[in-house]
Design an enzyme around this catalytic site. Structure first.
Site, short mmCIF file in Angstrom:
data_model
loop_
_atom_site.label_atom_id
_atom_site.label_comp_id
_atom_site.label_asym_id
_atom_site.label_seq_id
_atom_site.Cartn_x
_atom_site.Cartn_y
_atom_site.Cartn_z
N TYR A 23 39.50 49.85 43.30
CA TYR A 23 39.33 49.04 42.10
C TYR A 23 37.84 48.89 41.78
O TYR A 23 37.42 49.09 40.64
CB TYR A 23 40.00 47.67 42.30
CG TYR A 23 39.68 46.69 41.21
CD1 TYR A 23 40.23 46.83 39.94
CD2 TYR A 23 38.82 45.62 41.44
CE1 TYR A 23 39.92 45.94 38.92
CE2 TYR A 23 38.51 44.72 40.44
CZ TYR A 23 39.06 44.89 39.18
OH TYR A 23 38.75 44.00 38.18
N GLU A 45 44.62 38.48 35.39
CA GLU A 45 43.63 37.44 35.67
C GLU A 45 44.24 36.05 35.56
O GLU A 45 43.91 35.16 36.36
CB GLU A 45 42.41 37.57 34.74
CG GLU A 45 41.57 38.80 34.97
CD GLU A 45 40.74 38.79 36.25
OE1 GLU A 45 40.71 37.77 36.98
OE2 GLU A 45 40.11 39.82 36.52
N TRP A 53 41.89 37.65 44.17
CA TRP A 53 42.13 38.81 43.32
C TRP A 53 42.92 39.88 44.06
O TRP A 53 43.79 40.52 43.49
CB TRP A 53 40.81 39.36 42.78
CG TRP A 53 40.97 40.56 41.91
CD1 TRP A 53 40.44 41.79 42.12
CD2 TRP A 53 41.72 40.66 40.69
NE1 TRP A 53 40.80 42.65 41.10
CE2 TRP A 53 41.60 41.98 40.22
CE3 TRP A 53 42.50 39.76 39.96
CZ2 TRP A 53 42.21 42.41 39.05
CZ3 TRP A 53 43.10 40.20 38.79
CH2 TRP A 53 42.96 41.51 38.35
#
Length: 187
Positions: A23, A45, A53
């Site tokens: 990522y 998000e 995350w």
């Protein structure tokens, strides 16, 4: 910085987890201008609020399946029975408020598209000269005046789970801000 021998230098936040590194290397800080990706990251998000995350990143494909491939029109059309079905989906965060907010945020996303022509145009109306910001920080901030302004405006428009810290993470994820730290090979 976080690296293994013979590895490129990376921002320290991505650690050694392969998914996190992928990522970081391939998406984080890369400029996006398509509304489909903006909606995907709005869903992800917002789901991340209060969580790490990596927790959401590991569930990303489950979110893609649960929320119609991040098709904003399909998500906006979801009804209470869809929310109930999603509450049973162990592949996503089963938080009723986050699930129903995703549906409401999709509806608000469409309203913004209609008003501005695209969500991209809306977001970049907050950016200096309508362009991404490229930083080379020593440490990464959690929020900025721009994330404050976007978050405040989105809240006025009915968006939820999108405070200034989540907004800033969203800006980083979609390349509105490139915060790869000094010395990172992926800036």
């Amino acid at each position: 910085m976080n690296q293994l021998p013979d590895e490129p230098t990376r921002c320290s936040w991505c650690g050694t987890d392969a998914l996190y590194r992928k990522y970081h290397d391939e998406e984080w800080g890369k400029v996006v201008h398509d509304d489909e990706t903006f909606f995907e990251f709005l869903v992800l998000e917002s789901a991340q609020a209060g969580l790490s995350w990596i927790t959401i990143l590991r569930r990303r494909e489950n979110y893609r399946k649960a929320f119609a491939g991040f098709d904003v029109q399909a998500v906006a059309a979801m009804q209470p029975p869809d929310a109930e079905r999603l509450m049973q989906d162990a592949g996503i965060i089963r938080n009723r408020l986050k699930i129903t907010t995703t549906i409401t945020n999709a509806q608000n996303f469409i309203k913004v598209q209609q008003e501005f022509g695209s969500f991209d145009k809306y977001l970049y109306s907050f950016m200096p000269d309508g362009k991404p910001i490229i930083n080379q920080p020593v440490s990464i901030p959690a929020r900025t005046e721009i994330s404050d302004a976007i978050s405040k405006d989105m809240k006025k428009r009915g968006f939820k789970f999108f405070g200034t810290t989540i907004c800033y993470a969203y800006m980083q994820a979609t390349g509105m801000v490139n915060d790869h730290v000094v010395g990172c090979d992926f800036k």
